[in-house]
Design a protein around this motif. Structure first.
Motif, PDB file in Angstrom:
ATOM      1  N   ASP A   1       0.822  -1.214   0.000  1.00 19.60           N
ATOM      2  CA  ASP A   1       0.000   0.000   0.000  1.00 19.60           C
ATOM      3  C   ASP A   1       0.859   1.268   0.000  1.00 19.60           C
ATOM      4  OD1 ASP A   1       0.841   0.441   2.626  1.00 19.60           O
ATOM      5  OD2 ASP A   1      -1.129   0.199   3.515  1.00 19.60           O
ATOM      6  N   SER A   2       0.193   2.408   0.016  1.00 25.87           N
ATOM      7  CA  SER A   2       0.867   3.709  -0.036  1.00 25.87           C
ATOM      8  C   SER A   2       1.453   4.126   1.306  1.00 25.87           C
ATOM      9  CB  SER A   2      -0.137   4.770  -0.493  1.00 25.87           C
ATOM     10  OG  SER A   2      -1.141   4.947   0.509  1.00 25.87           O
ATOM     11  N   PRO A  50      -9.464   4.679  -1.697  1.00 27.49           N
ATOM     12  CA  PRO A  50      -8.867   3.380  -2.042  1.00 27.49           C
ATOM     13  C   PRO A  50      -7.349   3.313  -1.863  1.00 27.49           C
ATOM     14  CG  PRO A  50      -9.531   4.550  -4.023  1.00 27.49           C
ATOM     15  CD  PRO A  50     -10.053   5.340  -2.854  1.00 27.49           C
ATOM     16  N   ASP A  51      -6.672   4.455  -1.799  1.00 29.51           N
ATOM     17  CA  ASP A  51      -5.223   4.445  -1.580  1.00 29.51           C
ATOM     18  C   ASP A  51      -4.864   4.259  -0.113  1.00 29.51           C
ATOM     19  OD1 ASP A  51      -4.817   4.809  -4.272  1.00 29.51           O
ATOM     20  OD2 ASP A  51      -4.585   6.978  -4.117  1.00 29.51           O
ATOM     21  N   TRP A  52      -5.839   4.365   0.754  1.00 29.25           N
ATOM     22  CA  TRP A  52      -5.630   4.196   2.190  1.00 29.25           C
ATOM     23  C   TRP A  52      -5.991   2.767   2.586  1.00 29.25           C
ATOM     24  CZ3 TRP A  52      -4.549   7.964   6.123  1.00 29.25           C
ATOM     25  CH2 TRP A  52      -4.238   9.235   5.611  1.00 29.25           C
ATOM     26  N   ASP A  90       0.958   7.524   8.335  1.00 26.62           N
ATOM     27  CA  ASP A  90       1.531   7.443   6.993  1.00 26.62           C
ATOM     28  C   ASP A  90       2.978   6.981   7.117  1.00 26.62           C
ATOM     29  OD1 ASP A  90       3.041   9.735   7.687  1.00 26.62           O
ATOM     30  OD2 ASP A  90       1.782  11.083   6.519  1.00 26.62           O
ATOM     31  N   ARG A  91       3.700   6.959   6.032  1.00 32.38           N
ATOM     32  CA  ARG A  91       5.077   6.447   6.053  1.00 32.38           C
ATOM     33  C   ARG A  91       5.984   7.261   6.987  1.00 32.38           C
ATOM     34  NH1 ARG A  91       4.633   1.627   4.298  1.00 32.38           N
ATOM     35  NH2 ARG A  91       4.125   1.313   2.120  1.00 32.38           N
ATOM     36  N   ASN A  92       5.616   8.506   7.277  1.00 33.73           N
ATOM     37  CA  ASN A  92       6.424   9.339   8.170  1.00 33.73           C
ATOM     38  C   ASN A  92       6.138   9.086   9.640  1.00 33.73           C
ATOM     39  OD1 ASN A  92       7.843  10.711   6.116  1.00 33.73           O
ATOM     40  ND2 ASN A  92       6.001  11.896   5.707  1.00 33.73           N
ATOM     41  N   GLY A  93       5.001   8.462   9.947  1.00 30.06           N
ATOM     42  CA  GLY A  93       4.674   8.161  11.333  1.00 30.06           C
ATOM     43  C   GLY A  93       3.205   8.372  11.656  1.00 30.06           C
ATOM     44  N   ASP A 146       3.599  -1.375   9.995  1.00 28.08           N
ATOM     45  CA  ASP A 146       4.476  -2.313   9.281  1.00 28.08           C
ATOM     46  C   ASP A 146       5.234  -3.191  10.266  1.00 28.08           C
ATOM     47  OD1 ASP A 146       3.945  -1.515   6.578  1.00 28.08           O
ATOM     48  OD2 ASP A 146       5.153   0.271   6.929  1.00 28.08           O
ATOM     49  N   ALA A 147       5.787  -2.570  11.308  1.00 28.34           N
ATOM     50  CA  ALA A 147       6.543  -3.318  12.307  1.00 28.34           C
ATOM     51  C   ALA A 147       5.627  -4.263  13.086  1.00 28.34           C
ATOM     52  CB  ALA A 147       7.251  -2.369  13.265  1.00 28.34           C
TER      53      ALA A 147
END
Length: 125
Positions: free
Chosen positions: A20-21, A51-53, A82-85, A120-121
């Motif tokens: 995913d994003s 849909p991107d979430w 998000d990817r930043n936290g 993710d972790a």
């Protein structure tokens, strides 16, 4: 779009998180919480709208490992990440407009130190 549940289908969730994003919303809930029940159809609708979430339904009694080192004091507790936290971590009543504003403005929110940690972790553990 699907509402992912780490207890019901951990493999599908791990597959989704790996592709995913990085934009995620998780509702930390409990089966006995009637307020949490009100969130489920709203999250399902938002999953179709965004849909991107990736949207998760985390029953803390079935999937306590998805809390990291956190405890839930108020139900439901919402995570926006998000990817930043982590961008939001807190109790939120089932009002779709409030969550929609959090999602739409997530990139502008500061990264928080609280919350369960990277989804993710947690998926790898």
């Amino acid at each position: 779009m699907k509402l992912f549940d780490p207890h019901a289908d951990p493999h599908a969730l791990r597959d989704r998180l790996s592709t995913d994003s990085g934009q995620r919303v998780a509702c930390y809930c409990a089966a006995w919480c009637r307020t949490c029940d009100a969130w489920r159809p709203l999250l399902e609708a938002l999953a179709d709208e965004y849909p991107d979430w990736t949207f998760l339904w985390v029953d803390v009694e079935d999937s306590p490992d998805w809390l990291g080192d956190e405890d839930i004091e108020n139900f439901p507790t919402i995570l926006v990440q998000d990817r930043n936290g982590t961008r939001y971590w807190g109790a939120l009543q089932p009002r779709v407009e409030q969550l929609r504003r959090l999602i739409d403005g997530a990139a502008e929110l500061p990264v928080l130190t609280g919350g369960p940690g990277s989804l993710d972790a947690l998926a790898r553990d």
